[in-house]
Design a protein around this motif. Structure first.
Motif, PDB file in Angstrom:
ATOM      1  N   GLN A  51       0.858  -1.191   0.000  1.00  0.00           N
ATOM      2  CA  GLN A  51       0.000   0.000   0.000  1.00  0.00           C
ATOM      3  C   GLN A  51       0.895   1.243   0.000  1.00  0.00           C
ATOM      4  N   VAL A  52       1.292   1.668  -1.207  1.00  0.00           N
ATOM      5  CA  VAL A  52       2.202   2.805  -1.361  1.00  0.00           C
ATOM      6  C   VAL A  52       1.612   3.811  -2.337  1.00  0.00           C
ATOM      7  N   VAL A  53       1.932   5.082  -2.122  1.00  0.00           N
ATOM      8  CA  VAL A  53       1.447   6.158  -2.976  1.00  0.00           C
ATOM      9  C   VAL A  53       2.516   7.245  -3.027  1.00  0.00           C
ATOM     10  N   VAL A  54       2.642   7.902  -4.173  1.00  0.00           N
ATOM     11  CA  VAL A  54       3.580   9.008  -4.310  1.00  0.00           C
ATOM     12  C   VAL A  54       2.993  10.227  -3.616  1.00  0.00           C
ATOM     13  N   LEU A  55       3.723  10.771  -2.648  1.00  0.00           N
ATOM     14  CA  LEU A  55       3.311  11.997  -1.974  1.00  0.00           C
ATOM     15  C   LEU A  55       3.859  13.218  -2.685  1.00  0.00           C
ATOM     16  N   SER A  56       5.106  13.115  -3.160  1.00  0.00           N
ATOM     17  CA  SER A  56       5.729  14.205  -3.910  1.00  0.00           C
ATOM     18  C   SER A  56       6.950  13.665  -4.633  1.00  0.00           C
ATOM     19  N   SER A  57       7.415  14.435  -5.603  1.00  0.00           N
ATOM     20  CA  SER A  57       8.662  14.077  -6.272  1.00  0.00           C
ATOM     21  C   SER A  57       9.284  15.327  -6.863  1.00  0.00           C
ATOM     22  N   ALA A  58      10.593  15.305  -6.960  1.00  0.00           N
ATOM     23  CA  ALA A  58      11.330  16.434  -7.512  1.00  0.00           C
ATOM     24  C   ALA A  58      12.378  15.877  -8.472  1.00  0.00           C
ATOM     25  N   PHE A  59      12.221  16.202  -9.747  1.00  0.00           N
ATOM     26  CA  PHE A  59      13.134  15.702 -10.771  1.00  0.00           C
ATOM     27  C   PHE A  59      14.486  16.397 -10.706  1.00  0.00           C
ATOM     28  N   SER A  60      15.526  15.626 -10.934  1.00  0.00           N
ATOM     29  CA  SER A  60      16.876  16.132 -11.097  1.00  0.00           C
ATOM     30  C   SER A  60      17.584  15.177 -12.049  1.00  0.00           C
ATOM     31  N   GLU A  61      18.449  15.689 -12.887  1.00  0.00           N
ATOM     32  CA  GLU A  61      19.182  14.798 -13.785  1.00  0.00           C
ATOM     33  C   GLU A  61      20.084  13.850 -13.000  1.00  0.00           C
ATOM     34  N   ALA A  62      20.525  14.274 -11.835  1.00  0.00           N
ATOM     35  CA  ALA A  62      21.370  13.422 -10.999  1.00  0.00           C
ATOM     36  C   ALA A  62      20.568  12.292 -10.367  1.00  0.00           C
ATOM     37  N   GLY A  63      19.300  12.523 -10.078  1.00  0.00           N
ATOM     38  CA  GLY A  63      18.430  11.530  -9.460  1.00  0.00           C
ATOM     39  C   GLY A  63      17.156  12.207  -8.999  1.00  0.00           C
ATOM     40  N   THR A  64      16.046  11.537  -9.177  1.00  0.00           N
ATOM     41  CA  THR A  64      14.753  12.102  -8.802  1.00  0.00           C
ATOM     42  C   THR A  64      14.416  11.706  -7.379  1.00  0.00           C
ATOM     43  N   GLN A  65      14.128  12.707  -6.531  1.00  0.00           N
ATOM     44  CA  GLN A  65      13.754  12.455  -5.146  1.00  0.00           C
ATOM     45  C   GLN A  65      12.255  12.243  -5.102  1.00  0.00           C
ATOM     46  N   VAL A  66      11.842  11.119  -4.534  1.00  0.00           N
ATOM     47  CA  VAL A  66      10.427  10.782  -4.441  1.00  0.00           C
ATOM     48  C   VAL A  66      10.087  10.515  -2.980  1.00  0.00           C
ATOM     49  N   THR A  67       9.027  11.152  -2.487  1.00  0.00           N
ATOM     50  CA  THR A  67       8.522  10.859  -1.153  1.00  0.00           C
ATOM     51  C   THR A  67       7.323   9.945  -1.330  1.00  0.00           C
ATOM     52  N   VAL A  68       7.386   8.792  -0.685  1.00  0.00           N
ATOM     53  CA  VAL A  68       6.365   7.761  -0.824  1.00  0.00           C
ATOM     54  C   VAL A  68       5.629   7.619   0.498  1.00  0.00           C
ATOM     55  N   GLY A  69       4.309   7.570   0.445  1.00  0.00           N
ATOM     56  CA  GLY A  69       3.491   7.306   1.626  1.00  0.00           C
ATOM     57  C   GLY A  69       3.203   5.816   1.702  1.00  0.00           C
ATOM     58  N   VAL A  70       3.391   5.242   2.901  1.00  0.00           N
ATOM     59  CA  VAL A  70       3.223   3.799   3.080  1.00  0.00           C
ATOM     60  C   VAL A  70       2.096   3.526   4.075  1.00  0.00           C
ATOM     61  N   GLY A  71       1.240   2.591   3.713  1.00  0.00           N
ATOM     62  CA  GLY A  71       0.170   2.158   4.607  1.00  0.00           C
ATOM     63  C   GLY A  71      -0.982   3.143   4.649  1.00  0.00           C
ATOM     64  N   GLU A  72      -1.963   2.826   5.494  1.00  0.00           N
ATOM     65  CA  GLU A  72      -3.153   3.670   5.625  1.00  0.00           C
ATOM     66  C   GLU A  72      -2.816   5.076   6.096  1.00  0.00           C
ATOM     67  N   ASP A  73      -1.814   5.182   6.973  1.00  0.00           N
ATOM     68  CA  ASP A  73      -1.427   6.488   7.513  1.00  0.00           C
ATOM     69  C   ASP A  73      -0.468   7.235   6.600  1.00  0.00           C
ATOM     70  N   ARG A  74      -0.060   6.585   5.504  1.00  0.00           N
ATOM     71  CA  ARG A  74       0.880   7.178   4.544  1.00  0.00           C
ATOM     72  C   ARG A  74       2.165   7.660   5.216  1.00  0.00           C
ATOM     73  N   ALA A  75       2.750   6.773   5.971  1.00  0.00           N
ATOM     74  CA  ALA A  75       4.028   7.072   6.623  1.00  0.00           C
ATOM     75  C   ALA A  75       5.030   7.475   5.547  1.00  0.00           C
ATOM     76  N   PRO A  76       5.723   8.608   5.728  1.00  0.00           N
ATOM     77  CA  PRO A  76       6.603   9.122   4.665  1.00  0.00           C
ATOM     78  C   PRO A  76       7.950   8.405   4.591  1.00  0.00           C
ATOM     79  N   TRP A  77       8.291   8.009   3.390  1.00  0.00           N
ATOM     80  CA  TRP A  77       9.582   7.389   3.105  1.00  0.00           C
ATOM     81  C   TRP A  77      10.241   8.153   1.969  1.00  0.00           C
ATOM     82  N   ASN A  78      11.560   8.280   2.048  1.00  0.00           N
ATOM     83  CA  ASN A  78      12.347   8.940   1.009  1.00  0.00           C
ATOM     84  C   ASN A  78      12.921   7.891   0.067  1.00  0.00           C
ATOM     85  N   CYS A  79      13.060   8.264  -1.195  1.00  0.00           N
ATOM     86  CA  CYS A  79      13.662   7.395  -2.194  1.00  0.00           C
ATOM     87  C   CYS A  79      14.287   8.273  -3.277  1.00  0.00           C
ATOM     88  N   ILE A  80      15.445   7.886  -3.750  1.00  0.00           N
ATOM     89  CA  ILE A  80      16.086   8.541  -4.889  1.00  0.00           C
ATOM     90  C   ILE A  80      16.088   7.535  -6.037  1.00  0.00           C
TER      91      ILE A  80
END
Length: 99
Positions: A51-80
């Motif tokens: 149960q994951v959803v994209v909360l936000s993302s910021a594109f960069s040529e070096a790597g795109t930072q994506v904040t992912v919400g996990v579970g019903e409470d959408r606990a925030p996780w970072n990912c590049i």
């Protein structure tokens, strides 16, 4: 001749806002960037929670930072995500005391 541009603009604006609203439903993969898809996949694997959803993302040529919400409470996780499909920097961003 009377033109009806205003109703079309209003309708288009309403559709645009509706598309941006976070309704809690999953987003079709065709609407997600490859970076967002890679982060959703890898955060789901890391957390063992599909149960994951994209909360936000910021594109960069070096790597795109994506904040992912996990579970019903959408606990925030970072990912590049990188252009080759690899990801890194997967980490929980919330208060670990609340886990």
């Amino acid at each position: 001749m009377k033109k009806f541009l205003a109703p079309t603009a209003v309708l288009f604006g309403a559709l645009t806002v509706a598309a941006c609203e976070d309704t809690g439903s999953s987003t079709a993969s065709s609407e997600l960037t490859p970076a967002q898809q890679a982060c959703l996949r890898d955060v789901a694997n890391t957390t063992n929670n599909s149960q994951v959803v994209v909360l936000s993302s910021a594109f960069s040529e070096a790597g795109t930072q994506v904040t992912v919400g996990v579970g019903e409470d959408r606990a925030p996780w970072n990912c590049i995500a990188y252009s080759d499909g690899a990801t890194a920097g997967i980490e929980f961003l919330g208060d670990e005391g609340a886990l």
